[in-house]
Design a protein around this motif. Structure first.
Motif, PDB file in Angstrom:
ATOM      1  N   ALA A  14      -1.004  10.030   0.090  1.00  0.00           N
ATOM      2  CA  ALA A  14      -0.879   8.566   0.057  1.00  0.00           C
ATOM      3  C   ALA A  14      -0.431   8.036   1.412  1.00  0.00           C
ATOM      4  N   ILE A  15       0.544   8.740   2.016  1.00  0.00           N
ATOM      5  CA  ILE A  15       1.046   8.281   3.324  1.00  0.00           C
ATOM      6  C   ILE A  15      -0.063   8.377   4.377  1.00  0.00           C
ATOM      7  N   ALA A  16      -0.792   9.506   4.350  1.00  0.00           N
ATOM      8  CA  ALA A  16      -1.872   9.690   5.328  1.00  0.00           C
ATOM      9  C   ALA A  16      -2.933   8.609   5.166  1.00  0.00           C
ATOM     10  N   MET A  52      10.769  11.778  -4.108  1.00  0.00           N
ATOM     11  CA  MET A  52       9.584  11.298  -3.358  1.00  0.00           C
ATOM     12  C   MET A  52      10.026  10.239  -2.350  1.00  0.00           C
ATOM     13  N   MET A  53      10.918   9.368  -2.817  1.00  0.00           N
ATOM     14  CA  MET A  53      11.369   8.288  -1.960  1.00  0.00           C
ATOM     15  C   MET A  53      12.079   8.848  -0.739  1.00  0.00           C
ATOM     16  N   LYS A  80      11.996  10.000   4.980  1.00  0.00           N
ATOM     17  CA  LYS A  80      12.109  10.973   6.076  1.00  0.00           C
ATOM     18  C   LYS A  80      10.833  11.015   6.912  1.00  0.00           C
ATOM     19  N   LYS A  81       9.706  10.778   6.233  1.00  0.00           N
ATOM     20  CA  LYS A  81       8.418  10.820   6.945  1.00  0.00           C
ATOM     21  C   LYS A  81       8.149   9.492   7.656  1.00  0.00           C
ATOM     22  N   ALA A 138       8.735   2.289   8.503  1.00  0.00           N
ATOM     23  CA  ALA A 138       8.055   1.711   9.667  1.00  0.00           C
ATOM     24  C   ALA A 138       6.596   1.414   9.345  1.00  0.00           C
ATOM     25  N   ASP A 139       5.968   2.317   8.596  1.00  0.00           N
ATOM     26  CA  ASP A 139       4.551   2.092   8.227  1.00  0.00           C
ATOM     27  C   ASP A 139       4.405   0.843   7.377  1.00  0.00           C
TER      28      ASP A 139
END
Lengths: 519, 97
Positions: A14-16, A38-39, A44-45, A49-50
């Motif tokens: 999902a992040i990618a 997950m949060m 951490k990832k 910011a995204d």
């Protein structure tokens, strides 16, 4: 369920996808961050910011096609902020409040609700509240939300937000300048049956009323009339009642509002709230869970919590005391002494005319008068006036008449009101100014006679429970214990009559006492 | 006081399935047990303690609050050996032994 079926791989995907510009994945991401692990992993990832970057891009464009993305981004930020003040602060530091402020201009109820919800989670400190207010979030939200008067969820969220940030002084001024009182009252009227909106709405109005200009706005918006209507329809909403009384208490401090309160007969609503005239109470008398009168209660957390879940609308002992103190303060300012004579006349008249066939309007009127008398007796000066006017004589006659009725609908509520009346009168026996008068008029004896008749006459569990509660309360007051002990000469129990015990059995009794003393 | 406690205990028996009545009545017995030894004796004499013991023995304790209040009352009543003997007589063997 999400924690069971989702994996870190799902999160990574999902992040990618989001980073690759696939904004449709944000809804998945905002759901995944509901799972604590997950949060944490997402934060951490660098997901904050995204999300901020996406929000910035989409808010600037302001295209209706992006509303869903804006909403999902805002919701995801809110969920992250909810997990801890550190994350909330990270979001604020990265410009979260600025972006939400821009989003508050968007005329879409779902986006506005997401903004309002997330602001509640970000406004965890005075500085953040000030920042949200100075960036115009509140005024924009109030203005934009006017376009959606029928959106219940939005109304719920805005009432919660105002009641939360209104606690901050500088925010309160901004809220008042934005005309929040009228906005809130109109929503409270529109969603009359939504208990949460009423509770949060009154909480917000309470805060607004503490400001001179705010009090004027609250009165002009019709909050007092709304409170009266709500109390009549939903007397069982005790938390809304508690916050409404808080609002009235603030209003009594305003020179502008005070005459309005008297004119609108706010006393009636306050009496209804304080006396707990409630359908819920007709089914169940609230079981208090905290220490009463400073007495030690069981300390076990499980025990202390017991009863709270049974009825969400049960007030704690502290809340009940706050309600009582606030109501007494209000009634002392707005109650009319001439009311006492009216009460006496009504009780006298009803004592003669009440019958099984009495209509509900008559019964309700009597119940209200009794409750008013019970509440007025708490007010310094008026309590003594009630004693001087011998209102208790009418109450005693009425009690006899009511108890002589065969089972009818009127019996329980009137008995309950009479018990409250006697219960409050018994407080006068513990006040310096009134205890002589109380004693000389032998009200303690009347009270006990009435209580005993309730206990002995098969009056049903509700009057019995209320009577027992009042007796228990009186036994905790030194002044009244004397009255109670006087009822009968104490027959000292002669233990010599007790059956003799074998040594073995006596020894076993110590097992009992040990077991009783162990937690 | 005697007539008050008698009426209280009577209603405890009558509304045995009403938790609110049980709690309020237990609170009265609890307070009566500490007003004076004489009032505590009344609780014993009027079978307030018997009612509590029979509910404990029958496993008829609807909530932790009623359970704790029941034990509090019994504990306060056990102020003397005589009272303890009387309590022992009001309970059945299975509970005591």
């Amino acid at each position: 369920m999400l924690s069971k079926i989702s994996t870190i791989n799902d999160l990574d995907k999902a992040i990618a996808s989001v980073r690759a510009g696939n904004t449709a994945q944000i809804s998945i991401l905002s759901s995944l961050v509901l799972v604590d692990e997950m949060m944490e992993a997402a934060v951490k990832k660098g997901i904050i910011a995204d999300l901020i970057a996406i929000l910035e891009k989409t808010v600037q464009k302001g295209s209706p096609d992006d509303y869903e993305v804006i909403r999902n981004c805002t919701i995801a930020l809110g969920r992250i902020a909810e997990m801890g003040s550190k994350h909330a602060q990270d979001i604020v530091n990265q410009g979260g409040i600025d972006l939400i402020s821009h989003a508050c201009d968007i005329q879409d109820p779902d986006v506005l609700r997401a903004c309002s919800d997330t602001l509640q989670k970000l406004c965890v400190s005075e500085a953040n509240i000030k920042s949200a207010v100075s960036k115009g979030c509140v005024s924009k939200l109030l203005k934009s939300s006017e376009a959606f008067p029928k959106d219940e969820k939005l109304a719920e969220s805005i009432c919660s937000l105002i009641s939360q940030i209104g606690a901050e002084h500088s925010a309160r001024e901004e809220i008042i300048n934005g005309g929040a009182a009228a906005n809130i009252v109109s929503r409270m009227r529109a969603f009359f049956e939504n208990r949460k909106i009423q509770e949060q709405g009154f909480k917000a109005l309470d805060l607004i009323s503490s400001h001179k200009q705010g009090a004027r706005q609250v009165v002009d918006a019709g909050a007092v009339d709304h409170m009266k209507a709500l109390t009549k329809k939903h007397p069982e909403w005790k938390k809304a009642g508690l916050t409404a009384v808080g609002m009235v208490q603030q209003l009594t401090k305003s020179d502008y509002a005070l005459p309005h309160l008297r004119k609108a007969n706010a006393m009636e609503a306050v009496v209804d709230i304080l006396s707990g005239k409630a359908p819920a109470e007709k089914e169940k008398v609230a079981v208090k869970t905290e220490a009463e009168e400073g007495e030690q209660e069981p300390k076990d957390a499980d025990i202390a919590d017991e009863g709270v879940d049974e009825s969400e609308q049960t007030l704690t002992t502290k809340q009940e005391q706050d309600l009582r103190d606030s109501s007494v303060e209000i009634l002392a300012k707005i109650a009319d002494e001439s009311e006492i004579k009216g009460i006496k006349a009504t009780m006298s008249e009803m004592g003669k005319s009440i019958s099984k066939k009495s209509d509900s309007a008559q019964i309700m009127s009597l119940e209200t008068k009794l409750n008013t008398a019970a509440c007025l007796s708490l007010i310094p000066g008026l309590g003594e006036e009630i004693l001087k006017e011998d209102v208790h004589n009418q109450a005693a006659d009425l009690a006899k008449k009511v108890q002589s009725l065969s089972d009818c609908e009127a019996k329980t509520p009137i008995l309950a009101s009479l018990i409250k009346f006697y219960d409050n009168l018994s407080d006068l026996n513990n006040k310096e100014a009134s205890k002589n008068l109380y004693g000389s008029k032998a009200i303690g004896k009347d009270t006990l006679e009435f209580y005993l008749s309730v206990l002995e006459n098969n009056e049903g569990p509700i009057p019995v429970a209320l009577t027992l509660r009042s007796i228990g309360k009186n036994l905790a007051m030194k002044g009244n214990v004397v009255e109670y002990v006087k009822v009968n000469n104490l027959d000292f129990f002669d233990f010599s009559n007790a059956l003799s015990l074998s040594p073995h059995r006596a020894e076993s009794s110590w097992v009992l006492i040990r077991s009783l003393r162990s937690p | 006081m005697e007539v008050l406690l008698e009426a209280t205990i009577k209603n405890m028996n009558k509304y045995g399935d009403n938790e609110e009545v049980q709690i309020r009545a237990l609170e009265i017995l609890d307070r009566a047990s500490q007003i004076s030894p004489a009032t505590a004796n009344l609780v014993l004499k009027l079978d307030g303690s018997r009612h509590i013991l029979s509910r404990i023995e029958g496993g008829n304790i609807p909530s932790k609050k009623t359970g704790v209040l029941s034990l509090q009352v019994l504990n306060k009543l056990c102020a003397s050996k005589e009272a303890l003997h009387h309590l022992a007589n009001q309970s059945n063997d299975r509970f005591l032994y």
